[in-house]
Design a protein around this motif. Structure first.
Motif, PDB file in Angstrom:
ATOM      1  N   UNK A 129      -1.369   3.532 114.578  1.00  0.00           N
ATOM      2  CA  UNK A 129      -2.415   3.275 114.507  1.00  0.00           C
ATOM      3  C   UNK A 129      -3.592   2.509 114.736  1.00  0.00           C
ATOM      4  N   UNK A 130      -4.027   3.456 116.131  1.00  0.00           N
ATOM      5  CA  UNK A 130      -5.131   3.560 116.617  1.00  0.00           C
ATOM      6  C   UNK A 130      -6.464   4.260 115.663  1.00  0.00           C
ATOM      7  N   UNK A 131      -5.627   5.456 115.235  1.00  0.00           N
ATOM      8  CA  UNK A 131      -6.980   6.422 114.082  1.00  0.00           C
ATOM      9  C   UNK A 131      -7.038   5.568 112.942  1.00  0.00           C
ATOM     10  N   UNK A 132      -6.093   4.322 112.429  1.00  0.00           N
ATOM     11  CA  UNK A 132      -6.183   3.141 111.185  1.00  0.00           C
ATOM     12  C   UNK A 132      -7.461   2.511 111.642  1.00  0.00           C
ATOM     13  N   UNK A 133      -7.432   1.591 112.785  1.00  0.00           N
ATOM     14  CA  UNK A 133      -7.858   1.213 113.118  1.00  0.00           C
ATOM     15  C   UNK A 133      -9.599   1.748 113.564  1.00  0.00           C
ATOM     16  N   UNK A 134      -9.958   3.122 113.914  1.00  0.00           N
ATOM     17  CA  UNK A 134     -11.285   3.266 114.693  1.00  0.00           C
ATOM     18  C   UNK A 134     -11.156   3.711 113.217  1.00  0.00           C
ATOM     19  N   UNK A 135     -10.611   3.839 111.766  1.00  0.00           N
ATOM     20  CA  UNK A 135     -10.807   3.996 110.634  1.00  0.00           C
ATOM     21  C   UNK A 135     -11.632   3.051 109.738  1.00  0.00           C
ATOM     22  N   UNK A 136     -10.917   1.849 110.562  1.00  0.00           N
ATOM     23  CA  UNK A 136     -11.416   0.358 109.318  1.00  0.00           C
ATOM     24  C   UNK A 136     -12.825  -0.174 110.321  1.00  0.00           C
ATOM     25  N   UNK A 137     -12.228   0.228 111.405  1.00  0.00           N
ATOM     26  CA  UNK A 137     -13.772  -0.338 111.801  1.00  0.00           C
ATOM     27  C   UNK A 137     -15.401   0.420 111.588  1.00  0.00           C
ATOM     28  N   UNK A 138     -15.236   2.278 111.465  1.00  0.00           N
ATOM     29  CA  UNK A 138     -16.033   2.804 110.679  1.00  0.00           C
ATOM     30  C   UNK A 138     -16.482   1.925 109.390  1.00  0.00           C
ATOM     31  N   UNK A 139     -15.751   2.017 108.563  1.00  0.00           N
ATOM     32  CA  UNK A 139     -15.791   1.442 107.491  1.00  0.00           C
ATOM     33  C   UNK A 139     -16.385   0.183 107.440  1.00  0.00           C
ATOM     34  N   UNK A 140     -15.908  -0.283 108.025  1.00  0.00           N
ATOM     35  CA  UNK A 140     -16.986  -1.907 108.448  1.00  0.00           C
ATOM     36  C   UNK A 140     -18.283  -1.633 108.673  1.00  0.00           C
ATOM     37  N   UNK A 141     -18.320  -1.479 109.928  1.00  0.00           N
ATOM     38  CA  UNK A 141     -19.649  -0.449 109.949  1.00  0.00           C
ATOM     39  C   UNK A 141     -20.786  -0.164 108.950  1.00  0.00           C
TER      40      UNK A 141
END
Length: 49
Positions: free
Chosen positions: A33-45
């Motif tokens: 879940x943390x890895x997916x969260x980081x990926x989503x945040x990076x994709x958003x940026x």
């Protein structure tokens, strides 16, 4: 929906610490879940420039 899943996994992780319920499995789910969260945040940026 995404934040709900993260919240549920976090609560299950805390319960795993308190009651030792499927501790290893819950920790693996939390890491995912943390890895997916980081990926989503990076994709958003990246998408927002």
């Amino acid at each position: 929906m995404f934040w709900t899943i993260i919240g549920i996994l976090f609560v299950l992780w805390l319960l795993g610490f308190a009651f030792h319920i499927a501790g290893g499995f819950i920790h693996i789910l939390l890491v995912i879940a943390v890895i997916v969260l980081i990926v989503k945040l990076v994709q958003g940026f990246i998408a927002n420039g």
